[in-house]
Design an enzyme around this catalytic site. Structure first.
Site, PDB file in Angstrom:
ATOM      1  N   GLY A 105      57.208 -42.776   3.788  1.00  0.00           N
ATOM      2  CA  GLY A 105      56.237 -43.855   3.666  1.00  0.00           C
ATOM      3  C   GLY A 105      56.859 -45.228   3.474  1.00  0.00           C
ATOM      4  O   GLY A 105      56.518 -45.959   2.548  1.00  0.00           O
ATOM      5  N   SER A 133      56.842 -47.883   5.665  1.00  0.00           N
ATOM      6  CA  SER A 133      56.371 -48.959   6.548  1.00  0.00           C
ATOM      7  C   SER A 133      55.873 -50.174   5.780  1.00  0.00           C
ATOM      8  O   SER A 133      55.747 -51.256   6.363  1.00  0.00           O
ATOM      9  CB  SER A 133      55.269 -48.445   7.482  1.00  0.00           C
ATOM     10  OG  SER A 133      54.158 -47.983   6.738  1.00  0.00           O
ATOM     11  N   SER A 134      55.584 -50.019   4.499  1.00  0.00           N
ATOM     12  CA  SER A 134      55.078 -51.147   3.725  1.00  0.00           C
ATOM     13  C   SER A 134      55.285 -50.899   2.238  1.00  0.00           C
ATOM     14  O   SER A 134      55.717 -49.815   1.820  1.00  0.00           O
ATOM     15  CB  SER A 134      53.581 -51.369   3.999  1.00  0.00           C
ATOM     16  OG  SER A 134      52.835 -50.238   3.592  1.00  0.00           O
ATOM     17  N   GLY A 135      54.978 -51.923   1.441  1.00  0.00           N
ATOM     18  CA  GLY A 135      54.886 -51.779  -0.002  1.00  0.00           C
ATOM     19  C   GLY A 135      56.121 -51.244  -0.689  1.00  0.00           C
ATOM     20  O   GLY A 135      57.252 -51.673  -0.435  1.00  0.00           O
ATOM     21  N   LYS A 183      55.092 -43.936  12.505  1.00  0.00           N
ATOM     22  CA  LYS A 183      55.383 -44.725  13.690  1.00  0.00           C
ATOM     23  C   LYS A 183      56.668 -45.516  13.450  1.00  0.00           C
ATOM     24  O   LYS A 183      56.699 -46.426  12.622  1.00  0.00           O
ATOM     25  CB  LYS A 183      54.222 -45.677  13.996  1.00  0.00           C
ATOM     26  CG  LYS A 183      52.921 -44.955  14.299  1.00  0.00           C
ATOM     27  CD  LYS A 183      51.783 -45.938  14.559  1.00  0.00           C
ATOM     28  CE  LYS A 183      50.482 -45.206  14.862  1.00  0.00           C
ATOM     29  NZ  LYS A 183      49.351 -46.156  15.096  1.00  0.00           N
ATOM     30  N   ASP A 200      56.041 -37.624   9.711  1.00  0.00           N
ATOM     31  CA  ASP A 200      54.635 -37.582   9.317  1.00  0.00           C
ATOM     32  C   ASP A 200      54.491 -36.440   8.323  1.00  0.00           C
ATOM     33  O   ASP A 200      54.674 -35.264   8.671  1.00  0.00           O
ATOM     34  CB  ASP A 200      53.755 -37.338  10.551  1.00  0.00           C
ATOM     35  CG  ASP A 200      52.277 -37.296  10.228  1.00  0.00           C
ATOM     36  OD1 ASP A 200      51.910 -37.232   9.036  1.00  0.00           O
ATOM     37  OD2 ASP A 200      51.470 -37.321  11.178  1.00  0.00           O
ATOM     38  N   SER A 252      54.398 -41.012  -8.353  1.00  0.00           N
ATOM     39  CA  SER A 252      53.058 -40.715  -8.831  1.00  0.00           C
ATOM     40  C   SER A 252      52.347 -42.034  -9.088  1.00  0.00           C
ATOM     41  O   SER A 252      52.325 -42.911  -8.230  1.00  0.00           O
ATOM     42  CB  SER A 252      53.139 -39.857 -10.106  1.00  0.00           C
ATOM     43  OG  SER A 252      51.866 -39.573 -10.618  1.00  0.00           O
ATOM     44  N   TYR A 298      41.495 -39.659  -5.994  1.00  0.00           N
ATOM     45  CA  TYR A 298      42.864 -40.191  -5.966  1.00  0.00           C
ATOM     46  C   TYR A 298      43.611 -39.764  -7.219  1.00  0.00           C
ATOM     47  O   TYR A 298      44.754 -39.287  -7.153  1.00  0.00           O
ATOM     48  CB  TYR A 298      42.845 -41.713  -5.857  1.00  0.00           C
ATOM     49  CG  TYR A 298      44.201 -42.329  -6.118  1.00  0.00           C
ATOM     50  CD1 TYR A 298      45.223 -42.207  -5.186  1.00  0.00           C
ATOM     51  CD2 TYR A 298      44.472 -43.001  -7.308  1.00  0.00           C
ATOM     52  CE1 TYR A 298      46.491 -42.743  -5.427  1.00  0.00           C
ATOM     53  CE2 TYR A 298      45.726 -43.539  -7.556  1.00  0.00           C
ATOM     54  CZ  TYR A 298      46.733 -43.412  -6.621  1.00  0.00           C
ATOM     55  OH  TYR A 298      47.969 -43.937  -6.862  1.00  0.00           O
ATOM     56  N   ALA A 346      43.021 -37.245  -9.086  1.00  0.00           N
ATOM     57  CA  ALA A 346      43.270 -35.802  -9.012  1.00  0.00           C
ATOM     58  C   ALA A 346      44.538 -35.505  -8.222  1.00  0.00           C
ATOM     59  O   ALA A 346      45.326 -34.620  -8.587  1.00  0.00           O
ATOM     60  CB  ALA A 346      42.072 -35.090  -8.380  1.00  0.00           C
ATOM     61  N   LYS A 352      47.146 -37.410  -7.936  1.00  0.00           N
ATOM     62  CA  LYS A 352      48.314 -37.817  -8.708  1.00  0.00           C
ATOM     63  C   LYS A 352      48.524 -36.923  -9.930  1.00  0.00           C
ATOM     64  O   LYS A 352      49.667 -36.681 -10.332  1.00  0.00           O
ATOM     65  CB  LYS A 352      48.190 -39.286  -9.111  1.00  0.00           C
ATOM     66  CG  LYS A 352      48.305 -40.238  -7.919  1.00  0.00           C
ATOM     67  CD  LYS A 352      49.609 -40.028  -7.148  1.00  0.00           C
ATOM     68  CE  LYS A 352      49.790 -41.012  -6.016  1.00  0.00           C
ATOM     69  NZ  LYS A 352      51.058 -40.813  -5.277  1.00  0.00           N
ATOM     70  N   THR A 369      50.556 -54.518  -3.317  1.00  0.00           N
ATOM     71  CA  THR A 369      50.832 -53.998  -1.971  1.00  0.00           C
ATOM     72  C   THR A 369      49.494 -53.937  -1.246  1.00  0.00           C
ATOM     73  O   THR A 369      48.510 -54.500  -1.694  1.00  0.00           O
ATOM     74  CB  THR A 369      51.430 -52.579  -2.050  1.00  0.00           C
ATOM     75  OG1 THR A 369      50.438 -51.693  -2.608  1.00  0.00           O
ATOM     76  CG2 THR A 369      52.672 -52.547  -2.939  1.00  0.00           C
TER      77      THR A 369
END
Length: 274
Positions: free
Chosen positions: A8, A10-12, A35, A53, A131, A145, A147, A149, A180
């Site tokens: 993950g 691509s950002s943040g 991507k 992915d 987390s 959400y 749940a 984490k 983000t």
């Protein structure tokens, strides 16, 4: 040279973590995303780019196999991929709930399963699971959400004990509010998952407003690099902590919830989200 696989990116937080770790001469960092076009520029940091992915079995297998073919094993896995699906428990469509768990929980779990044999063979390894403070406390409108984490927290605690005899460490990073795209995604899903004329409309509006204000408040929300710094420590420390709470506000909220209990925390939420 230690190999680090980060999901993950691509950002943040993921992108900031790649930028921070890739500049270290002792690490070979693999930046991944669904991507690769979205992360192609991260090659300029010195990171290597792979498609991955976490909801696709073949994609996960291929990424791990590529790293193991060159280095023997993945030394460090940073399970960062995730997002927030918000909405009332009663009204959120179950297909959206399942999709969130596929990314936040099942993808994390399966990728962990795939890297562990190599770590065990090497007699060393580290897994850093991203987390949230939302894995330690719950706000209305974010139940599914939270749940996901809470599940990450439980999986990490069991895993830490299971793999320690093989020289593998497990650490959990629990960010608070981070500036983000997470807040915007959560806000969008909050509106999409609720009936605009339903019984929860006032609560949804209050949660959305409070969320926007919180993410805009620089006293409450930190930058992605604040989390990346903590992840760097979790990755490189000789003996990492089991948990890292990120931001002072997150530490205050989590420990207040623990000290004062559920009823007091609920009362505060009623005032904030009424």
């Amino acid at each position: 040279m230690t190999t680090v696989l980060i999901t993950g990116t691509s950002s943040g937080i993921g992108r900031a973590t790649v930028a921070r770790l890739a500049r270290r001469p002792d690490l070979t960092v693999y930046a991944t995303a669904r991507k690769v076009a979205a992360i192609a520029d991260l090659a300029d940091t010195g990171a290597r780019i792979l498609p991955l992915d976490v909801t696709d079995e073949e994609s996960m297998r291929a990424a791990v196999a590529a790293i193991e073919a060159e280095h023997g094993q993945v030394d460090v896995l940073v399970n960062n991929a995730g997002y927030g699906e918000y909405g009332p428990i009663e009204e959120t469509p179950m297909d959206r709930v399942r999709a969130q768990f596929e990314t936040n929980v099942f993808g994390l779990s399966r990728l962990t399963q795939l890297v562990l044999p190599g770590m065990r063979r090497a007699g060393r390894g580290r897994i850093v699971n991203i987390s949230s403070m939302g894995g330690r406390l719950v706000f209305p409108g974010g139940g599914y959400y939270h749940a996901s984490k809470y599940a990450v927290e439980a999986i990490s605690d069991a895993l830490r004990q299971e793999v320690r005899p093989f020289g593998v460490d497990v650490a959990i990073v629990e960010p608070g509010l981070i500036r983000t795209g997470f807040g915007a995604v959560a806000s969008s899903s909050l509106g999409a998952g609720a009936d605009p004329d339903g019984p929860y409309r006032k609560m949804v509006t209050a949660v959305d407003t409070a969320m926007a204000k919180s993410y805009d408040n620089r006293m409450l929300a930190a930058t992605p690099d604040a989390v990346a710094r903590v992840i760097e420590h979790a990755v490189t420390a000789r003996r990492p902590k089991t948990r890292y709470l990120v931001t002072a506000a997150a530490r205050i909220m989590v420990h207040s919830r623990r000290l004062f209990g559920a009823r007091a925390f609920d009362a505060v939420n009623r005032l904030q989200f009424r």
